[in-house]
Design a protein around this motif. Structure first.
Motif, PDB file in Angstrom:
ATOM      1  N   ILE A 109       0.845  -1.195   0.000  1.00 30.73           N
ATOM      2  CA  ILE A 109       0.000   0.000   0.000  1.00 30.73           C
ATOM      3  C   ILE A 109       0.880   1.244   0.000  1.00 30.73           C
ATOM      4  N   TYR A 160      -2.686  10.080   2.372  1.00 26.94           N
ATOM      5  CA  TYR A 160      -2.259   8.749   2.824  1.00 26.94           C
ATOM      6  C   TYR A 160      -0.980   8.843   3.662  1.00 26.94           C
ATOM      7  N   ASP A 169      -3.978   1.253   6.064  1.00 26.94           N
ATOM      8  CA  ASP A 169      -3.577   0.241   5.088  1.00 26.94           C
ATOM      9  C   ASP A 169      -4.648  -0.835   4.939  1.00 26.94           C
ATOM     10  N   VAL A 172      -7.456   0.669   2.760  1.00 22.42           N
ATOM     11  CA  VAL A 172      -7.115   0.731   1.335  1.00 22.42           C
ATOM     12  C   VAL A 172      -7.107  -0.666   0.730  1.00 22.42           C
ATOM     13  N   LEU A 173      -6.587  -1.644   1.459  1.00 23.80           N
ATOM     14  CA  LEU A 173      -6.548  -3.015   0.960  1.00 23.80           C
ATOM     15  C   LEU A 173      -7.953  -3.553   0.730  1.00 23.80           C
ATOM     16  N   THR A 176      -9.495  -1.898  -2.266  1.00 24.46           N
ATOM     17  CA  THR A 176      -8.883  -2.410  -3.491  1.00 24.46           C
ATOM     18  C   THR A 176      -9.513  -3.732  -3.899  1.00 24.46           C
TER      19      THR A 176
END
Length: 219
Positions: A109, A160, A169, A172-173, A176
């Protein structure tokens, strides 16, 4: 603690596990890319990483080497095949970057590594994006994909960096995974398709404002 030590350890372990688990997929993709798009299998390009140190980014190639009668490469949209679009839409073309992460050039990330030619056109604040390792995916990529303009994309990268935590993180993961599984349009590796070339846009803005300092004032 997380930003300086734990994050890198997790990157190493997760990328190593990813390479091992996905090795059959990587092998199959290597064969398919070689058969459908030719050699070389990988697209390699210098990109700026942490502290603007250059490294070689590796991805599966998604375009052919077709040229016109003058021997010049055809425009990207003519060289991007149906198979290449599939690789981009599913983000499978990004898998070789796991080796960049394992090596320490990248993180899972972080802000996406952009072109070297963009370096002179970042504002002082935007340069913060290079204070961390670039990522396989980042906050900007899950905040609009191809529909985010350059100014907002850069602001998301800085956001970020300024709020880098384990919770960020994980967020965001998760976003995604949701985005990729949602079969949205290809990830915004390059917002050029929507707004135009970043360097050209910033160069024009720089000419109008007279300095990078004044440029920051209009962002």
């Amino acid at each position: 603690m997380y930003k300086n030590y734990i994050k890198r350890c997790l990157d190493f372990l997760l990328s190593l596990c990813g390479i091992i688990v996905l090795s059959p997929v990587l092998l199959v993709l290597c064969i398919l890319v070689r058969v459908k798009l030719g050699s070389p299998v990988f697209f390699c390009q210098q990109r700026p990483g942490r502290d603007e140190k250059l490294f070689t980014l590796r991805k599966f190639r998604t375009m052919t080497d077709e040229r016109d009668e003058k021997g010049e490469l055809l425009p990207d949209h003519l060289r991007l095949t149906k198979f290449g679009r599939f690789l981009r839409a599913t983000s499978l073309d990004e898998l070789p970057e796991l080796f960049n992460i394992l090596k320490g050039d990248m993180s899972i990330i972080g802000p996406r590594p952009l072109l070297v030619s963009y370096l002179p056109y970042y504002s002082r604040r935007e340069k913060l994006r290079h204070s961390v390792r670039p990522g396989l995916t980042g906050l900007a990529q899950v905040s609009g994909r191809n529909f985010i303009d350059w100014d907002r994309r850069m602001e998301k990268d800085v956001e970020y960096v300024e709020h880098l935590t384990f919770a960020m993180d994980i967020k965001v993961l998760w976003l995604t995974i949701r985005t990729v599984l949602g079969h949205a349009e290809e990830v915004a590796e390059d917002t050029n398709a929507v707004e135009g070339n970043f360097a050209e846009i910033r160069k024009k803005r720089l000419e109008e404002t007279g300095s990078l300092e004044k440029q920051e004032a209009v962002l």
